[in-house]
Design a protein around this motif. Structure first.
Motif, mmCIF file in Angstrom:
data_model
loop_
_atom_site.group_PDB
_atom_site.id
_atom_site.type_symbol
_atom_site.label_atom_id
_atom_site.label_comp_id
_atom_site.label_asym_id
_atom_site.label_seq_id
_atom_site.Cartn_x
_atom_site.Cartn_y
_atom_site.Cartn_z
ATOM 1 N N GLU A 117 0.838 -1.203 0.000
ATOM 2 C CA GLU A 117 0.000 0.000 0.000
ATOM 3 C C GLU A 117 0.871 1.249 0.000
ATOM 4 O O GLU A 117 0.563 2.228 -0.679
ATOM 5 N N THR A 118 1.962 1.211 0.741
ATOM 6 C CA THR A 118 2.877 2.355 0.781
ATOM 7 C C THR A 118 3.528 2.554 -0.580
ATOM 8 O O THR A 118 3.639 3.686 -1.063
ATOM 9 N N LYS A 119 3.952 1.479 -1.218
ATOM 10 C CA LYS A 119 4.571 1.587 -2.538
ATOM 11 C C LYS A 119 3.589 2.178 -3.543
ATOM 12 O O LYS A 119 3.951 3.038 -4.337
ATOM 13 N N ASP A 120 2.331 1.716 -3.506
ATOM 14 C CA ASP A 120 1.313 2.255 -4.409
ATOM 15 C C ASP A 120 1.079 3.736 -4.129
ATOM 16 O O ASP A 120 0.933 4.539 -5.052
ATOM 17 N N PHE A 121 1.012 4.105 -2.865
ATOM 18 C CA PHE A 121 0.813 5.501 -2.478
ATOM 19 C C PHE A 121 1.936 6.369 -3.047
ATOM 20 O O PHE A 121 1.700 7.437 -3.609
ATOM 21 N N ILE A 122 3.170 5.912 -2.903
ATOM 22 C CA ILE A 122 4.330 6.661 -3.405
ATOM 23 C C ILE A 122 4.273 6.782 -4.938
ATOM 24 O O ILE A 122 4.535 7.841 -5.492
ATOM 25 N N LYS A 123 3.898 5.707 -5.605
ATOM 26 C CA LYS A 123 3.784 5.741 -7.068
ATOM 27 C C LYS A 123 2.749 6.784 -7.487
ATOM 28 O O LYS A 123 2.953 7.547 -8.427
ATOM 29 N N ASN A 124 1.622 6.826 -6.776
ATOM 30 C CA ASN A 124 0.576 7.792 -7.099
ATOM 31 C C ASN A 124 1.037 9.209 -6.848
ATOM 32 O O ASN A 124 0.664 10.140 -7.570
#
Length: 74
Positions: free
Chosen positions: A63-70
């Motif tokens: 979830e953190t990786k996705d948040f950073i990508k966004n």
């Protein structure tokens, strides 16, 4: 590592704005008082290590990786 000997009531100065004072010595425990600016975080080393490990685990979370990508897309 710098090793200093201090007695109860004596202190150590770190820079201009951090003072560590020996408040009491009781058996094998030492009580320290730390006077530092409010913006200086002070932790027991074992707690600080837990914070570091928790932050590392959070950074691996999908979830953190996705948040950073966004964030990067914006």
């Amino acid at each position: 590592m710098l090793v200093l000997t201090r007695k109860t009531g004596e202190s150590i100065q770190i820079g201009d704005d951090i003072t560590i004072k020996v408040v009491a010595v009781e058996g094998d425990q030492i009580k320290l008082g730390i006077d530092a600016p409010k913006n200086v975080d002070i932790y027991r080393s074992e707690i600080y290590q837990q914070i570091i490990e928790a932050n590392q685990q959070a950074s691996l979370n999908e979830e953190t990786k996705d948040f950073i990508k966004n964030l990067k897309k914006e």
